[in-house]
Each structure stands twice: as structure tokens, then as C-alpha cells.
Enzyme design. Structure first.
Site, mmCIF file in Angstrom:
data_model
loop_
_atom_site.group_PDB
_atom_site.id
_atom_site.type_symbol
_atom_site.label_atom_id
_atom_site.label_comp_id
_atom_site.label_asym_id
_atom_site.label_seq_id
_atom_site.Cartn_x
_atom_site.Cartn_y
_atom_site.Cartn_z
ATOM 1 N N LYS A 1 53.631 46.646 83.089
ATOM 2 C CA LYS A 1 53.049 46.441 81.652
ATOM 3 C C LYS A 1 53.348 45.143 80.993
ATOM 4 O O LYS A 1 54.437 45.408 80.603
ATOM 5 C CB LYS A 1 53.528 47.653 80.620
ATOM 6 C CG LYS A 1 52.870 48.922 80.417
ATOM 7 C CD LYS A 1 53.908 50.134 79.666
ATOM 8 C CE LYS A 1 53.541 51.646 79.943
ATOM 9 N NZ LYS A 1 54.887 52.671 79.327
ATOM 10 N N GLY B 1 61.391 46.473 82.123
ATOM 11 C CA GLY B 1 62.280 45.639 83.019
ATOM 12 C C GLY B 1 63.703 45.730 83.488
ATOM 13 O O GLY B 1 64.391 45.616 84.621
ATOM 14 N N ASN B 2 63.984 46.919 82.215
ATOM 15 C CA ASN B 2 65.680 47.022 82.671
ATOM 16 C C ASN B 2 66.136 47.786 83.759
ATOM 17 O O ASN B 2 67.025 47.361 84.016
ATOM 18 C CB ASN B 2 65.974 48.370 81.422
ATOM 19 C CG ASN B 2 66.087 46.980 80.014
ATOM 20 O OD1 ASN B 2 66.563 46.056 79.813
ATOM 21 N ND2 ASN B 2 65.461 48.316 79.063
ATOM 22 N N THR B 3 65.219 48.170 84.110
ATOM 23 C CA THR B 3 65.693 48.853 84.916
ATOM 24 C C THR B 3 65.127 48.335 86.732
ATOM 25 O O THR B 3 66.733 48.032 87.341
ATOM 26 C CB THR B 3 64.855 50.482 85.334
ATOM 27 O OG1 THR B 3 64.732 51.206 84.875
ATOM 28 C CG2 THR B 3 65.343 51.619 86.717
ATOM 29 N N ARG C 1 54.637 65.747 86.143
ATOM 30 C CA ARG C 1 54.897 64.323 86.975
ATOM 31 C C ARG C 1 54.025 65.102 88.363
ATOM 32 O O ARG C 1 53.292 64.480 89.193
ATOM 33 C CB ARG C 1 56.341 64.660 87.615
ATOM 34 C CG ARG C 1 57.654 64.110 86.762
ATOM 35 C CD ARG C 1 58.425 64.093 87.817
ATOM 36 N NE ARG C 1 59.428 64.047 86.743
ATOM 37 C CZ ARG C 1 60.255 62.810 86.389
ATOM 38 N NH1 ARG C 1 59.353 61.998 86.629
ATOM 39 N NH2 ARG C 1 61.188 62.305 85.731
ATOM 40 N N ASP D 1 57.955 49.045 82.224
ATOM 41 C CA ASP D 1 57.437 48.586 81.138
ATOM 42 C C ASP D 1 58.636 47.597 81.170
ATOM 43 O O ASP D 1 58.553 46.024 81.304
ATOM 44 C CB ASP D 1 58.515 49.813 81.116
ATOM 45 C CG ASP D 1 58.019 50.050 79.764
ATOM 46 O OD1 ASP D 1 57.612 49.854 78.914
ATOM 47 O OD2 ASP D 1 58.685 51.108 78.919
ATOM 48 N N GLU E 1 58.738 51.024 92.502
ATOM 49 C CA GLU E 1 58.794 51.665 91.164
ATOM 50 C C GLU E 1 56.996 52.559 90.782
ATOM 51 O O GLU E 1 56.503 52.266 91.383
ATOM 52 C CB GLU E 1 58.602 50.795 90.081
ATOM 53 C CG GLU E 1 60.801 50.313 90.114
ATOM 54 C CD GLU E 1 60.847 51.542 88.952
ATOM 55 O OE1 GLU E 1 59.968 53.066 89.207
ATOM 56 O OE2 GLU E 1 62.072 50.945 88.718
ATOM 57 N N ASP E 2 57.767 53.856 89.837
ATOM 58 C CA ASP E 2 56.282 53.895 89.612
ATOM 59 C C ASP E 2 55.677 53.169 88.338
ATOM 60 O O ASP E 2 54.319 52.815 88.586
ATOM 61 C CB ASP E 2 56.458 55.627 89.022
ATOM 62 C CG ASP E 2 57.365 55.803 88.144
ATOM 63 O OD1 ASP E 2 58.323 54.892 87.835
ATOM 64 O OD2 ASP E 2 58.336 56.435 87.472
ATOM 65 N N ASP F 1 56.321 60.912 84.114
ATOM 66 C CA ASP F 1 56.923 62.520 83.021
ATOM 67 C C ASP F 1 56.683 61.732 81.842
ATOM 68 O O ASP F 1 56.917 60.853 80.980
ATOM 69 C CB ASP F 1 58.728 63.391 84.018
ATOM 70 C CG ASP F 1 59.668 62.128 83.484
ATOM 71 O OD1 ASP F 1 59.119 60.752 83.686
ATOM 72 O OD2 ASP F 1 60.205 62.530 82.204
#
Ligand code: IMP
Ligand code: MG
Length: 188
Positions: free
Chosen positions: A143, A117-119, A177, A115, A111-112, A171
Site C-alpha cells: 500500500k 512499514g512499521n513491521t 486467512r 502497510d 511479507e503478505d 485476516d
């Protein structure tokens, strides 16, 4: 004068009327990527790994990370989307699914940034349903103040406060990006 202008342009960027200021240097990014790669190389000695990069944001981190990985590995991609502008929508859409057979494989999600954590939560459900042997997570940025889930983040490049950042794959509504450094949204 030209040098000064170049420096100025390198410190601030404006996208969609939002001003971003220089935040994490190429050197810091490179050190963080190396540290993550070293830990993975150490942990997975003699084991085959499938890296799954979460597009679009992780393309640059994934490319730099994998150049430092000395394991026998495969690489695949999944495309997710959870953001509109600088606000998380909470709805995670899987845009390009995983077609390959991951049964019994050791998987590392790349992952980049993590945040809320949903993804990640959605992706780990998908991986579990595919019968992977193990799943770990490597992220360049994390984060902790925004993270709402229990899933452990195994490899973190750099922890950042709850700021909106862009560059190095990340982005703001599609832009930024390609920048080789990371910038953060400037507050007025
Ligand atoms: P999460 O599902 O809330 O953890 O968000 C993960 C995804 O949202 C990341 O893969 C990014 O694409 C995007 N994202 C989260 N924070 C930022 C940010 O500060 N800048 C740019 N994109 C972000
Ligand atoms: Mg994004």
C-alpha cells in the site's frame, strides 16, 4: 440456484459484521507470485538464500512463492503482530524470534502486505543486529499511500490503494486467512 448461491458466497463474505467483496482473483495472485519468483530466481542465481516468512499472514504467499523458487535456499519464520481489527496499533511485538545464525547470509523477508512499514522497520533492525550479508523484501501486496518508511521494497506482487483486505493469508481479527482469493472491506 445452488450455483448462483455459490457465486454469491464467493463474491461477498461477512466477518465480525464487516462485509468484504471480491477484489483480487486467484489468477491475478498466481501471476503476481510467479513474477516475484522469476525476479528473485534471476537476481540470486548461484547464491544461497534464507527466506524468512513473517507469520501469520505470509504463510500462503510464502508456500506458493517457494514452490516457484529454483535456488538453493532455507526457509524460516518469524511471528510479528501490529494490528488489532482494521487499525494499526503502531506497536510491533516480536512474538517468535529468529533462533538461527544468520551471520553472513543473504536474507529475503517474505511479507503478505506492507502497510505503514512499521513491521519491516523493526524486522530490518533485528536482521542488521544479526549480521546478515544482505536483506531484501518480497511482499505480495503493498500500500504505497500508507507506507511511511525509507526502506526500499525490493519485490512487490501487487500495489493496492489504502484499503483493508483479507484472504490468501490475510485476516480480519483472525478470520479469512484460508480464502484463496483476496477480498476488500466494502464501504457503505
Ligand atoms: P505494517 O507494519 O503497518 O506495514 O503492517 C504490516 C502487517 O499488518 C501485515 O503483515 C499484516 O499482517 C497487517 N496488515 C496490514 N494491512 C492489512 C490489511 O489490509 N489486511 C489485513 N492485514 C493487514
Ligand atoms: Mg495480520
Amino acid at each position: 440456484m445452488e450455483e448462483v448461491n455459490k457465486m454469491y458466497l464467493n463474491i461477498f463474505f461477512t466477518f465480525h459484521n464487516a462485509v468484504f467483496e471480491s477484489y483480487i482473483s486467484e489468477n491475478e495472485i498466481n501471476n503476481a507470485v510467479s513474477a516475484v519468483a522469476n525476479k528473485i530466481n534471476e537476481q540470486y542465481k548461484e547464491q544461497d538464500v534464507v527466506f524468512i516468512a513473517v507469520l501469520n499472514g505470509s504463510f500462503m504467499f510464502c508456500a506458493d512463492l517457494l514452490k516457484k523458487i529454483n535456488l538453493k535456499c532455507e526457509v524460516s519464520f518469524v511471528k510479528m503482530k501490529s494490528y488489532e481489527g482494521t487499525e494499526t496499533t503502531g506497536k510491533i511485538n516480536e512474538l517468535i524470534g529468529l533462533s538461527e545464525d544468520l551471520r553472513g547470509k543473504a536474507v529475503i523477508l517474505v511479507e503478505d502486505i506492507v502497510d505503514t512499514g512499521n513491521t519491516l522497520e523493526r524486522l530490518s533492525e533485528i536482521l542488521i543486529s544479526k549480521g546478515v550479508k544482505s536483506a531484501q523484501i518480497a511482499t505480495l501486496l503493498y500500500k504505497p499511500e500508507a507506507y511511511k518508511k525509507k526502506i526500499p521494497i525490493d519485490y512487490v506482487g501487487i500495489e493496492i490503494p489504502n484499503e483493508f483486505v483479507l484472504g490468501y493469508g490475510l485476516d480480519y481479527d483472525g478470520l479469512g486467512r484460508n480464502l484463496s482469493k483476496i477480498y476488500k472491506l466494502k464501504h457503505h
